[in-house]
Design a protein around this motif. Structure first.
Motif, mmCIF file in Angstrom:
data_model
loop_
_atom_site.group_PDB
_atom_site.id
_atom_site.type_symbol
_atom_site.label_atom_id
_atom_site.label_comp_id
_atom_site.label_asym_id
_atom_site.label_seq_id
_atom_site.Cartn_x
_atom_site.Cartn_y
_atom_site.Cartn_z
ATOM 1 N N ASN A 194 9.736 15.736 -5.398
ATOM 2 C CA ASN A 194 10.674 16.670 -4.782
ATOM 3 C C ASN A 194 12.095 16.195 -5.071
ATOM 4 O O ASN A 194 12.523 15.145 -4.588
ATOM 5 C CB ASN A 194 10.435 16.758 -3.267
ATOM 6 N N LEU A 195 12.833 16.953 -5.864
ATOM 7 C CA LEU A 195 14.214 16.623 -6.237
ATOM 8 C C LEU A 195 15.156 17.774 -5.894
ATOM 9 O O LEU A 195 16.183 17.957 -6.552
ATOM 10 C CB LEU A 195 14.291 16.322 -7.741
ATOM 11 N N SER A 196 14.855 18.531 -4.894
ATOM 12 C CA SER A 196 15.641 19.716 -4.561
ATOM 13 C C SER A 196 17.016 19.325 -4.034
ATOM 14 O O SER A 196 17.180 18.323 -3.335
ATOM 15 C CB SER A 196 14.901 20.558 -3.515
ATOM 16 N N ARG A 197 18.012 20.124 -4.383
ATOM 17 C CA ARG A 197 19.401 19.961 -3.946
ATOM 18 C C ARG A 197 19.921 18.552 -4.225
ATOM 19 O O ARG A 197 20.593 17.943 -3.410
ATOM 20 C CB ARG A 197 19.523 20.279 -2.457
ATOM 21 N N ASN A 198 19.635 18.041 -5.394
ATOM 22 C CA ASN A 198 20.087 16.719 -5.811
ATOM 23 C C ASN A 198 20.967 16.905 -7.052
ATOM 24 O O ASN A 198 20.477 17.264 -8.126
ATOM 25 C CB ASN A 198 18.895 15.814 -6.124
ATOM 26 N N PRO B 143 5.059 0.610 -7.935
ATOM 27 C CA PRO B 143 4.528 1.248 -9.151
ATOM 28 C C PRO B 143 3.364 2.186 -8.872
ATOM 29 O O PRO B 143 3.051 3.039 -9.713
ATOM 30 C CB PRO B 143 4.087 0.052 -10.005
ATOM 31 N N ASN B 144 2.701 2.047 -7.710
ATOM 32 C CA ASN B 144 1.549 2.901 -7.388
ATOM 33 C C ASN B 144 1.943 4.159 -6.614
ATOM 34 O O ASN B 144 1.087 4.798 -5.996
ATOM 35 C CB ASN B 144 0.522 2.110 -6.584
ATOM 36 N N LEU B 145 3.204 4.507 -6.655
ATOM 37 C CA LEU B 145 3.695 5.644 -5.886
ATOM 38 C C LEU B 145 3.079 6.941 -6.408
ATOM 39 O O LEU B 145 3.055 7.201 -7.605
ATOM 40 C CB LEU B 145 5.214 5.719 -5.988
ATOM 41 N N GLN B 146 2.589 7.774 -5.451
ATOM 42 C CA GLN B 146 1.998 9.060 -5.791
ATOM 43 C C GLN B 146 2.838 10.245 -5.311
ATOM 44 O O GLN B 146 2.682 11.340 -5.835
ATOM 45 C CB GLN B 146 0.588 9.165 -5.198
ATOM 46 N N GLU B 147 3.688 10.025 -4.330
ATOM 47 C CA GLU B 147 4.551 11.089 -3.823
ATOM 48 C C GLU B 147 5.953 10.531 -3.635
ATOM 49 O O GLU B 147 6.135 9.502 -2.998
ATOM 50 C CB GLU B 147 4.013 11.644 -2.499
ATOM 51 N N LEU B 148 6.946 11.232 -4.173
ATOM 52 C CA LEU B 148 8.340 10.792 -4.100
ATOM 53 C C LEU B 148 9.216 11.997 -3.763
ATOM 54 O O LEU B 148 9.075 13.074 -4.351
ATOM 55 C CB LEU B 148 8.783 10.177 -5.429
ATOM 56 N N SER B 149 10.108 11.804 -2.797
ATOM 57 C CA SER B 149 11.030 12.859 -2.397
ATOM 58 C C SER B 149 12.432 12.280 -2.310
ATOM 59 O O SER B 149 12.693 11.353 -1.529
ATOM 60 C CB SER B 149 10.614 13.458 -1.047
ATOM 61 N N LEU B 150 13.342 12.803 -3.136
ATOM 62 C CA LEU B 150 14.740 12.397 -3.169
ATOM 63 C C LEU B 150 15.598 13.665 -3.154
ATOM 64 O O LEU B 150 16.242 14.013 -4.139
ATOM 65 C CB LEU B 150 15.039 11.559 -4.421
ATOM 66 N N SER B 151 15.620 14.341 -2.046
ATOM 67 C CA SER B 151 16.289 15.636 -1.950
ATOM 68 C C SER B 151 17.560 15.538 -1.127
ATOM 69 O O SER B 151 17.780 14.576 -0.382
ATOM 70 C CB SER B 151 15.344 16.674 -1.323
ATOM 71 N N CYS C 148 0.799 -1.221 0.000
ATOM 72 C CA CYS C 148 0.000 0.000 0.000
ATOM 73 C C CYS C 148 0.831 1.269 0.000
ATOM 74 O O CYS C 148 0.283 2.361 0.215
ATOM 75 C CB CYS C 148 -0.935 0.006 1.214
ATOM 76 N N ILE C 149 2.127 1.164 -0.222
ATOM 77 C CA ILE C 149 2.981 2.351 -0.193
ATOM 78 C C ILE C 149 2.640 3.268 -1.366
ATOM 79 O O ILE C 149 2.723 2.878 -2.526
ATOM 80 C CB ILE C 149 4.472 1.954 -0.242
ATOM 81 N N THR C 150 2.236 4.504 -1.022
ATOM 82 C CA THR C 150 1.952 5.516 -2.043
ATOM 83 C C THR C 150 2.824 6.755 -1.882
ATOM 84 O O THR C 150 2.822 7.615 -2.771
ATOM 85 C CB THR C 150 0.476 5.927 -1.987
ATOM 86 N N ALA C 151 3.531 6.887 -0.757
ATOM 87 C CA ALA C 151 4.406 8.036 -0.521
ATOM 88 C C ALA C 151 5.723 7.536 0.046
ATOM 89 O O ALA C 151 5.744 6.821 1.051
ATOM 90 C CB ALA C 151 3.759 9.029 0.437
ATOM 91 N N LEU C 152 6.822 7.883 -0.588
ATOM 92 C CA LEU C 152 8.157 7.452 -0.181
ATOM 93 C C LEU C 152 9.091 8.655 -0.178
ATOM 94 O O LEU C 152 9.199 9.368 -1.183
ATOM 95 C CB LEU C 152 8.679 6.371 -1.130
ATOM 96 N N LYS C 153 9.758 8.868 0.966
ATOM 97 C CA LYS C 153 10.690 9.983 1.104
ATOM 98 C C LYS C 153 12.011 9.457 1.636
ATOM 99 O O LYS C 153 12.068 8.934 2.753
ATOM 100 C CB LYS C 153 10.128 11.052 2.053
ATOM 101 N N LEU C 154 13.050 9.577 0.845
ATOM 102 C CA LEU C 154 14.399 9.169 1.215
ATOM 103 C C LEU C 154 15.312 10.371 1.023
ATOM 104 O O LEU C 154 16.027 10.480 0.031
ATOM 105 C CB LEU C 154 14.863 7.974 0.364
#
Length: 703
Positions: free
Chosen positions: A469-473, A430-438, A405-411
């Motif tokens: 979110n890909l800030s400062r990457n 594959p069902n991810l709706q929010e991703l943050s790799l900053s 059920c993971i839809t939001a992942l922030k690393l």
């Protein structure tokens, strides 16, 4: 009385005035001497006075002696004596007492009785009516609500305030003993009187009669909860209003206590949660961690059954498993800067039958991700790690397979080695709706061609992605944004600020090509952040005019941008409500003129942030009622600008140490090269004299 002469009339009036003052003084002394006073028969709430507060008790006072003093005025319902501190080396001494009469007239007689009749062991007892909060309740028919001891004991255990032993020892919430002590009287206790009904016969009006419930609740929202709890003893009407307000409190933050001189301990938190725990749904434990101990998790789990969100900041507590036993509805859990938090602390929290939907761990050095292995949490949909140095990518890749059920992942700000594992992780969600790799700013593993290919391949499967979110990457390039534009048409928010913004980097970052591709494909984009991009120009930002759903545009610290692309966005994006161009030196007042023209045809609230720009030097702007121009709050960071130069280690500073050593001056300070030490005979004699004093060669060197 008639006077023939006017002067005699004035003299007689002065004599009468002086005589009346003497009579009044004599009457006051008479009242003090014989106890004749004007004492009310009802409290400020119209409750008949039956309960008296007695202080100034002599040591070793007993209930029998106190009963004998007041029995002469009427039938006594109960006589309760408060004893002081008890201990192995302490003798308990009475501090105060409560005497309750059956008939209010008998209590009034006791109050009006002379002082010499209310003496005990040569000490005058101080008698006063107990406040309305302590008086026995009385219904509309005049019947007093006397309750048996067994029923009172059950109410004490079930009441929200809970009169357990730990609560009585909690000094910060407790008031002074005078008329405020939470006693366990045989007739009236704190828990009983919170639930008793009463009739009111107020003689006048107060603030409770003037303001309605909604106004009072709005006023009480500005008062600290600690003060509200302490003020419950004012009256029963006020107590009911406070309890009604506390039942409506849904959010409580322990940081609200930091301005209070009283330290927030776990015992104090327990008493607060006894009042609020049944109603609050969001709790933030963000107070100083030294004030709370390991029993905090037990306290939260016991008194907060309806808690849905818990945020813990800076607590050094390992065991948080008691939360799952009491907080059955807990959905959002965050641990920030909890250094002692380990995988074993989270195993039970994310088990298969847990109700946790969102978990955040930030600023931690112990969590590796093993707690997710084999847990199979069926409701966990959001997982976030920030600045977790011990996080293992291989473990997280194996564990994420059991979380469908993971839809939001922030690393964010994770170890650099995590970047190689991220493509494998994204392929399993594959069902991810929010991703943050900053905040991937390290160059320990250089960007390689196959790294971008694997990352772009994993992004091709995220067709449901909405927030990115890909800030400062520094690993984000135009090729990555092109893949996002091709695979994520439902994207609504994108942050690419400071993606390889330095021109000194060996590989190019985000520029006009990547931003243009996003604006052509992701037409549902409503929030866009393109700050601190060295390769971004007016042509690239002008492509944002195609985003008809754009509401917020942020482009800070870009010296190459002018007012033209912002004016185009204002003319085309009719839902745009905020533009942040702080730090863009070449942005002029044309943006304000374009905003006024746009609001004339499509009115809406609009905010322009133009601090540290050319427009900030303009004294007057075209005005509009819906337009707000902010030129004094600079939100840009100069250290993230593409043209930022670090002056501390520049080449011109290499010569700054030359002035510290001048050979000529250094030789003059010691001696010239041609001068010999002990050259003269006088010097030699002085040197031999030093030997006679016991000083040798090594000692001379040290000197």
């Amino acid at each position: 009385m008639f006077f023939d002469d006017e002067e005699n009339s004035l003299a007689q009036r002065e004599i009468l005035q002086a005589f009346s003052q003497e009579i009044l003084a004599l009457g006051s002394n008479f009242d003090v001497s014989f106890g004749i006073r004007n004492i009310p028969t009802h409290t400020e709430d119209g409750i008949p006075i039956r309960k008296l507060y007695v202080s100034n008790l002599p040591p070793k006072t007993t209930r029998t002696e106190l009963f004998g003093v007041f029995a002469q005025y009427g039938f006594i319902k109960s006589c309760w004596l408060r004893m002081g501190d008890k201990g192995p080396n302490r003798t308990p001494t009475p501090t105060y007492a409560f005497v309750t009469f059956i008939n209010p007239d008998d209590a009034h007689k006791a109050l009006q009785a002379p002082y010499h009749e209310k003496q005990l062991r040569g000490r005058n007892l101080r008698i006063s009516p107990a406040d309305s909060w302590h008086q026995p309740a009385e219904d509309a028919d005049g019947r007093v609500c006397w309750k048996p001891n067994s029923q009172r004991q059950e109410e004490n255990n079930a009441s929200p305030s809970g009169n357990d032993g730990e609560q009585h020892n909690d000094v910060p919430i407790q008031d002074s003993p005078s008329n405020t002590e939470k006693d366990t009287d045989d007739s009236n206790t704190l828990a009983n009187e919170q639930q008793q009904g009463f009739s009111e016969a107020d003689s006048g009006f107060n603030i409770l009669d003037i303001l309605n419930r909604d106004c009072m609740h709005h006023v009480l929202s500005y008062v600290p909860i600690r003060d509200l709890i302490r003020s419950e003893r004012v009256s029963k009407r006020w107590q009911d209003l406070i309890q009604e307000f506390l039942l409506g409190v849904r959010i409580f933050k322990t940081s609200w206590w930091q301005h209070v001189p009283v330290t927030l301990t776990t015992a104090v938190l327990r008493r607060v949660l006894q009042k609020l725990g049944g109603s609050i749904t969001r709790l933030h434990i963000d107070h100083n961690w030294t004030a709370l101990n390991d029993r905090t998790a037990h306290t939260v789990g016991k008194f907060c059954p309806n808690l849905e969100e818990l945020k813990v900041v800076g607590m050094h507590t390992k065991n948080w498993n008691p939360l799952i036993y009491g907080c059955k509805q807990l959905k959002h859990l965050s641990f920030i800067s909890c250094n002692k938090l380990t995988d074993s602390s989270l195993v039970q929290i994310v088990k298969s039958d847990s109700s946790i939907e969102s978990l955040t761990v930030a600023n931690n050095t112990h969590v590796t991700g093993l707690f997710l292995t084999g847990s199979n949490p069926q409701k966990l949909s959001s997982l976030a790690f920030y600045n977790c140095y011990s996080l293992q990518g291989a473990v997280l890749t194996a564990a994420i397979e059991s979380m469908p059920c993971i839809t939001a992942l922030k690393l964010d700000a994770c170890p650099v080695t995590m970047w190689k594992i991220i493509p494998l992780i994204l392929k399993k969600v594959p069902n991810l709706q929010e991703l943050s790799l900053s905040e991937y700013t390290s160059l320990d593993i250089g960007l390689k061609h196959y790294d971008n290919e694997m990352f772009c391949e994993s992004l091709s499967k995220l067709t449901e992605l909405r927030i990115l979110n890909l800030s400062r990457n520094i690993y984000i390039t135009n090729a990555v944004l092109k893949q996002v534009a091709q695979s994520c048409p439902k994207l609504t928010a994108l942050n690419t600020s400071s993606c390889n913004s330095r021109r000194s980097f060996s590989h190019a970052g985000v520029g006009d090509e990547g931003i243009s591709a996003i604006c052509r494909s992701c037409l549902d984009l409503s929030r866009l952040d393109v700050s601190y991009l060295a390769a971004l120009s007016d042509n690239g930002l002008a492509a944002a005019a195609r985003l008809i759903s754009l509401t917020s545009l942020t482009a800070r610290g870009n010296a190459a941008l002018s007012a033209q692309p912002f004016a185009l966005c204002l003319a085309s994006c009719h839902y745009l409500k905020e533009i942040d161009a702080c730090g863009c030196d070449n942005v002029s007042e044309e943006v304000v003129t374009a905003a006024v023209e746009e609001l004339g045809t499509h009115p809406r609230p609009l905010v322009l942030r133009l601090a540290a720009t050319a427009a900030a030097n303009v004294e007057e702007f075209p005005t509009h009622k819906l337009l707000t121009v902010n030129t004094y709050e600079d939100h840009s960071n100069p250290h993230l600008r593409p043209d930022f130069v670090d002056r501390m280690f520049e080449d011109s500073s290499d010569d700054s140490f030359e002035d510290l050593y001048d050979p000529d001056e250094f030789d003059d300070f010691l001696a010239a090269d041609e001068d010999d030490f002990l050259d003269d005979e006088d010097d030699l004699e002085d040197f031999e004299g030093l030997y006679r004093l016991g000083l040798h060669g090594p000692d001379l060197l040290l000197l």
